[in-house]
Design an enzyme around this catalytic site. Structure first.
Site, PDB file in Angstrom:
ATOM      1  N   ARG A  43      42.579   4.492  61.864  1.00 19.49           N
ATOM      2  CA  ARG A  43      42.274   4.247  63.277  1.00 19.49           C
ATOM      3  C   ARG A  43      43.539   4.338  64.113  1.00 19.49           C
ATOM      4  O   ARG A  43      44.653   4.229  63.622  1.00 19.49           O
ATOM      5  CB  ARG A  43      41.631   2.880  63.473  1.00 19.49           C
ATOM      6  CG  ARG A  43      42.510   1.711  63.051  1.00 19.49           C
ATOM      7  CD  ARG A  43      43.207   1.017  64.197  1.00 19.49           C
ATOM      8  NE  ARG A  43      44.150   0.016  63.760  1.00 19.49           N
ATOM      9  CZ  ARG A  43      45.414   0.244  63.507  1.00 19.49           C
ATOM     10  NH1 ARG A  43      45.920   1.454  63.625  1.00 19.49           N
ATOM     11  NH2 ARG A  43      46.224  -0.723  63.124  1.00 19.49           N
ATOM     12  N   HIS A  64      48.597  -6.783  68.144  1.00 20.24           N
ATOM     13  CA  HIS A  64      48.959  -8.107  67.611  1.00 20.24           C
ATOM     14  C   HIS A  64      48.211  -9.227  68.324  1.00 20.24           C
ATOM     15  O   HIS A  64      48.786 -10.286  68.587  1.00 20.24           O
ATOM     16  CB  HIS A  64      50.474  -8.344  67.716  1.00 20.24           C
ATOM     17  CG  HIS A  64      51.260  -7.559  66.715  1.00 20.24           C
ATOM     18  ND1 HIS A  64      51.361  -7.927  65.399  1.00 20.24           N
ATOM     19  CD2 HIS A  64      51.941  -6.395  66.828  1.00 20.24           C
ATOM     20  CE1 HIS A  64      52.106  -7.041  64.743  1.00 20.24           C
ATOM     21  NE2 HIS A  64      52.457  -6.089  65.592  1.00 20.24           N
ATOM     22  N   ASP A 111      44.555  -9.411  67.530  1.00 22.72           N
ATOM     23  CA  ASP A 111      43.303  -9.629  66.792  1.00 22.72           C
ATOM     24  C   ASP A 111      43.370 -10.938  66.010  1.00 22.72           C
ATOM     25  O   ASP A 111      42.423 -11.719  66.002  1.00 22.72           O
ATOM     26  CB  ASP A 111      42.926  -8.430  65.898  1.00 22.72           C
ATOM     27  CG  ASP A 111      43.997  -8.003  64.909  1.00 22.72           C
ATOM     28  OD1 ASP A 111      45.142  -8.489  64.996  1.00 22.72           O
ATOM     29  OD2 ASP A 111      43.681  -7.174  64.023  1.00 22.72           O
ATOM     30  N   GLY A 145      52.168   3.742  55.946  1.00 23.11           N
ATOM     31  CA  GLY A 145      53.290   3.160  56.699  1.00 23.11           C
ATOM     32  C   GLY A 145      53.439   3.739  58.089  1.00 23.11           C
ATOM     33  O   GLY A 145      54.540   3.801  58.630  1.00 23.11           O
ATOM     34  N   GLY A 199      51.102   3.017  60.816  1.00 22.91           N
ATOM     35  CA  GLY A 199      50.390   2.290  61.877  1.00 22.91           C
ATOM     36  C   GLY A 199      48.995   2.837  62.141  1.00 22.91           C
ATOM     37  O   GLY A 199      48.366   2.494  63.135  1.00 22.91           O
ATOM     38  N   ASP A 222      41.357  -3.431  62.041  1.00 22.65           N
ATOM     39  CA  ASP A 222      41.358  -2.158  61.324  1.00 22.65           C
ATOM     40  C   ASP A 222      40.095  -1.985  60.493  1.00 22.65           C
ATOM     41  O   ASP A 222      39.495  -0.911  60.453  1.00 22.65           O
ATOM     42  CB  ASP A 222      42.581  -2.078  60.397  1.00 22.65           C
ATOM     43  CG  ASP A 222      43.869  -2.273  61.165  1.00 22.65           C
ATOM     44  OD1 ASP A 222      43.803  -2.345  62.402  1.00 22.65           O
ATOM     45  OD2 ASP A 222      44.925  -2.349  60.533  1.00 22.65           O
ATOM     46  N   TYR A 282      55.455  -8.948  60.291  1.00 23.47           N
ATOM     47  CA  TYR A 282      54.051  -9.227  60.617  1.00 23.47           C
ATOM     48  C   TYR A 282      53.686 -10.704  60.395  1.00 23.47           C
ATOM     49  O   TYR A 282      53.211 -11.388  61.301  1.00 23.47           O
ATOM     50  CB  TYR A 282      53.150  -8.312  59.781  1.00 23.47           C
ATOM     51  CG  TYR A 282      51.720  -8.314  60.235  1.00 23.47           C
ATOM     52  CD1 TYR A 282      51.283  -7.427  61.211  1.00 23.47           C
ATOM     53  CD2 TYR A 282      50.805  -9.221  59.714  1.00 23.47           C
ATOM     54  CE1 TYR A 282      49.971  -7.433  61.655  1.00 23.47           C
ATOM     55  CE2 TYR A 282      49.495  -9.230  60.147  1.00 23.47           C
ATOM     56  CZ  TYR A 282      49.081  -8.334  61.111  1.00 23.47           C
ATOM     57  OH  TYR A 282      47.787  -8.352  61.546  1.00 23.47           O
TER      58      TYR A 282
HETATM   59  P1  NG1 Z   1      48.520  -1.752  60.843  1.00 27.39           P
HETATM   60  O1  NG1 Z   1      49.782  -2.270  60.253  1.00 27.39           O
HETATM   61  O2  NG1 Z   1      48.740  -0.727  61.843  1.00 27.39           O
HETATM   62  O3  NG1 Z   1      47.540  -1.346  59.823  1.00 27.39           O
HETATM   63  C1  NG1 Z   1      48.166  -4.331  61.585  1.00 27.39           C
HETATM   64  C2  NG1 Z   1      46.960  -5.193  61.231  1.00 27.39           C
HETATM   65  C3  NG1 Z   1      45.962  -5.301  62.386  1.00 27.39           C
HETATM   66  C4  NG1 Z   1      46.644  -5.669  63.687  1.00 27.39           C
HETATM   67  C5  NG1 Z   1      47.825  -4.722  63.918  1.00 27.39           C
HETATM   68  C6  NG1 Z   1      48.640  -5.075  65.141  1.00 27.39           C
HETATM   69  C7  NG1 Z   1      46.263  -5.145  58.874  1.00 27.39           C
HETATM   70  C8  NG1 Z   1      45.416  -4.494  57.870  1.00 27.39           C
HETATM   71  N1  NG1 Z   1      46.254  -4.634  60.097  1.00 27.39           N
HETATM   72  O4  NG1 Z   1      47.799  -2.993  61.647  1.00 27.39           O
HETATM   73  O5  NG1 Z   1      44.952  -6.237  62.056  1.00 27.39           O
HETATM   74  O6  NG1 Z   1      47.036  -7.001  63.692  1.00 27.39           O
HETATM   75  O7  NG1 Z   1      48.738  -4.732  62.806  1.00 27.39           O
HETATM   76  O8  NG1 Z   1      47.846  -5.020  66.272  1.00 27.39           O
HETATM   77  O9  NG1 Z   1      46.953  -6.126  58.581  1.00 27.39           O
END
Ligand code: NG1
Length: 489
Positions: free
Chosen positions: A57, A64, A66, A162, A164, A211, A263
Site C-alpha cells: 500500500r 504514525h 493509526d 524496507g 515503506g 497496512d 518505530y
Molecule cells: P510501514 O513500515 O510502512 O509498513 C508502519 C506501520 C503502520 C503505520 C506506519 C506509519 C506496520 C506493519 N506498519 O508502516 O501501521 O503505523 O508505519 O504510519 O507496523
C-alpha cells in the site's frame, strides 16, 4: 462502504482476469506460472491447491497515527505478494519456500503456539505471524479449532522490502488468507484485518493496523479512509485529474531492525504523552495508566483543538528523562504499563529520553489533515489543495515526529521542484518511499525530471543500477485488496 466492507468475504476467483481485472498483464500471468513451477519443483511435482494474494500500500496521508486510534488514508497498490499453498497430510510440518533464492526456505512444526524467532530477523517470521494469527483468532472467538495439518507453501513478492510500502503486511496478510483457505475456514475481511494487525506484532513491531486493513480491503479505483476500533473503511474518490507517483529514496529502513530506537520508541512516546496528559488533566493515576492512545485524550477534553492547546500548556518541549517520567507517573506504573517485550526493549535501551510534546503535536495535527484531505476529495476541490496537506504532513513528520531522513527530504523537494502539487514520505519513514501528487498530464514530465535530478547521480555513484530505476520510481493507481485464486487441480 463502512461496516459493509468489513463484513465482506475475501473473493474467491477461478481466473486471473477476475483477480486482477483490467490491470492483469502478461508479466503477472508469467509470475503465477513461475510460482506454480517453483512450487512443483520444491514439492515433488505436486501442484498448489490455491493461491492467495495481498497487495502493498501507499499511505496518502495520516502517518504514525493509526496506533493512536486515528483514521488514515491509504490505497492498495498493484505490487503484491502471492502465496501458493497446498495441504500436505503426510509432511507433519509447514514448509515455506520463496521464488527468490535470496530468501531461504524454512520449515516449522505445526503448533500455532510456537514463538516467532524475532532475533533471527528471518523473512519467514512474517509467515509464522500470519499462521499464528489464524489460530489466535479462532481461539479468541471461541470457534472450533481445526486439526493442524502439514502445509506446503511457495511465496513470490514484488513489494520492495524496507521501502515503506508494507511488504511485511502484504506477506503476513497473504499467508493468513492462504492458511485460512487451506484449512477450509472463511472469515470476514474485518476479522482478518483485525487479527493480522495483532499477529504481525509477533515480528517485534507494534503495528498500528493501517497496512493490514488496506491490504485486505483495498479496492481498485478508490483510496480508503480507514477507521479503527472497529476497523471500517470508506471509499475516497480521488480527483479525476490526480495521479500518484511513488519514489524510493534508496535509504533502506527495515522496521524490525532498530525498532526500539524508531518505530516502537514513537509508540512508547505517544503512550507516555497520553498518560501524563491524563494525569495533568486530573485523572487518577489508575485511570490514566489505562489510556492507550492520544485519541482518548481528545475524547476526554471534547475536541481536537482543545486537546492541542492543553498539550501545549501541559507538556514541555525537548526530552523527558526516565527520572522525570517516574516522578510524573510513578516508578511502578512506568514499568508495568509497558509490559510487552517490544516496549521493554525501548525502555531498557533508551538513553536520550522521550520527546512528548512534539510527538503529540504531530499526531493531533496529522489526524486533522487526514480529515481535511478526505473532505477536499469529497468536495472535488483543486488537487493543488491536497498537495498542501501532503506537504504539511511531510513537514510535521520531519520536524515534529523526526521520522524522515536526508534522502527522503531531498526526494520530496525534488518532486515538488519537478512540478508535483505536493509530496511526502509514506509509511514509517527513516528511509523508503515518498509519494507525490501530480496532475495526470504531468506524470511523464515529473518522472523524467526526478530521474534526472534524483536518480542519475545515484546511478553514477553505483547506488542503483540504471535498469532498476523503473522499479524505484513509478506512477500507481488505487488497486484491489486480497484475493484467492482457486486452481483447477
Ligand atoms: P510501514 O513500515 O510502512 O509498513 C508502519 C506501520 C503502520 C503505520 C506506519 C506509519 C506496520 C506493519 N506498519 O508502516 O501501521 O503505523 O508505519 O504510519 O507496523
Amino acid at each position: 462502504m463502512g461496516l459493509d466492507d468489513a463484513n465482506e468475504r475475501i473473493p474467491v476467483s477461478s481466473s486471473l482476469e477476475e483477480v486482477y481485472g483490467e490491470s492483469l498483464t502478461e508479466e503477472t500471468r508469467a509470475r503465477y506460472a513461475g510460482v506454480r513451477e517453483a512450487f512443483e519443483k520444491a514439492y515433488d511435482g505436486r501442484s498448489p491447491e490455491a493461491f492467495a494474494r495481498s497487495p502493498g500500500r501507499v499511505n496518502l496521508i495520516g502517518e504514525h497515527i493509526d496506533y493512536e486510534g486515528y483514521s488514515v488514508l491509504p490505497m492498495a497498490i498493484g505490487l503484491d505478494t502471492i502465496v501458493a499453498v497446498s495441504v500436505n497430510e503426510k509432511s507433519g510440518k509447514i514448509t515455506v519456500g520463496n521464488t527468490n533464492e535470496k530468501y531461504t526456505s524454512k520449515s516449522f512444526e505445526l503448533s500455532p503456539a510456537q514463538e516467532v524467532d524475532t532475533a533471527s530477523l528471518h523473512w519467514t517470521n512474517y509467515v509464522m505471524c500470519g499462521y499464528k494469527g489464524v489460530f489466535d483468532f479462532l481461539n479468541e472467538s471461541g470457534a472450533a479449532i481445526p486439526q493442524t495439518v502439514g502445509l506446503d507453501i511457495m511465496i513470490d513478492g514484488t513489494v520492495p522490502t524496507g521501502s515503506g510500502l508494507s511488504s511485511s503486511s502484504a506477506l503476513c496478510c497473504a499467508v493468513a488468507v492462504a492458511v485460512m483457505h487451506a484449512l477450509g475456514l472463511n472469515f470476514t475481511k474485518g476479522e482478518i484485518a483485525d487479527f493480522t494487525c495483532k499477529c504481525e506484532r509477533y515480528s517485534g513491531t507494534q503495528s498500528g493496523g493501517m497496512d493490514q486493513a488496506i491490504s485486505i480491503m483495498g479496492e481498485a479505483g478508490v483510496a480508503k479512509l480507514v477507521d479503527f476500533n472497529p476497523i471500517t473503511t470508506n471509499d475516497v474518490q480521488l480527483p479525476e485529474d490526480a495521479a500518484f507517483i511513488i519514489g524510493n529514496c534508496l535509504a533502506v529502513s527495515n522496521k524490525a531492525e532498530g525498532a526500539h530506537e524508531r518505530y516502537n520508541l514513537r509508540v512508547v512516546e505517544c503512550r507516555l504523552a497520553a498518560i501524563i496528559l491524563g494525569i495533568k488533566l486530573g485523572m487518577s493515576m489508575e485511570d490514566a495508566a489505562k489510556i492507550e492512545t492520544l485519541k482518548e485524550i481528545e475524547q476526554h477534553v471534547g475536541s481536537m483543538s482543545v486537546a492541542k492547546c492543553r498539550a501545549e500548556e501541559l507538556l514541555h518541549d525537548g526530552y523527558y528523562d526516565a527520572r522525570e517520567i517516574e516522578e510524573l507517573i510513578g516508578v511502578e506504573a512506568f514499568m508495568n504499563v509497558f509490559s510487552s517485550p517490544a516496549s521493554k526493549l525501548v525502555l531498557t535501551h533508551n538513553e536520550k529520553g522521550y520527546k512528548l510534546l512534539s510527538r503529540t503535536l504531530h499526531v493531533f495535527s496529522e489526524a486533522g489533515r487526514v480529515h481535511l484531505f478526505a473532505a477536499a476529495c469529497a468536495m472535488k476541490v483543486d488537487p493543488a489543495e491536497l498537495g498542501v496537506y501532503m506537504n504539511g504532513s511531510h513537514e510535521s513528520c520531519r520536524a515534529l515526529y523526526e521520522c524522515s531522513c536526508p534522502e527522503l527530504d531531498e526526494l520530496v523537494d525534488t518532486f515538488r521542484a519537478a512540478g508535483a502539487h505536493g509530496a511526502r514520505l509514506t509509511g514509517a519513514g527513516w528511509g523508503g518511499c515518498a509519494v507525490a501528487l501530480v496532475a495526470k498530464d504531468a506524470v511523464n514530465s515529473v518522472l523524467e525530471a526526478v530521474k534526472e535530478s534524483f536518480y542519475a547521480s545515484r546511478v553514477a555513484a553505483g547506488i542503483i543500477k540504471q535498469a532498476e530505476v523503473g522499479r524505484a520510481l513509478f506512477a500507481t493507481l488505487p488497486s484491489s485488496g486480497a484475493a484467492i485464486l482457486q486452481t483447477a487441480n
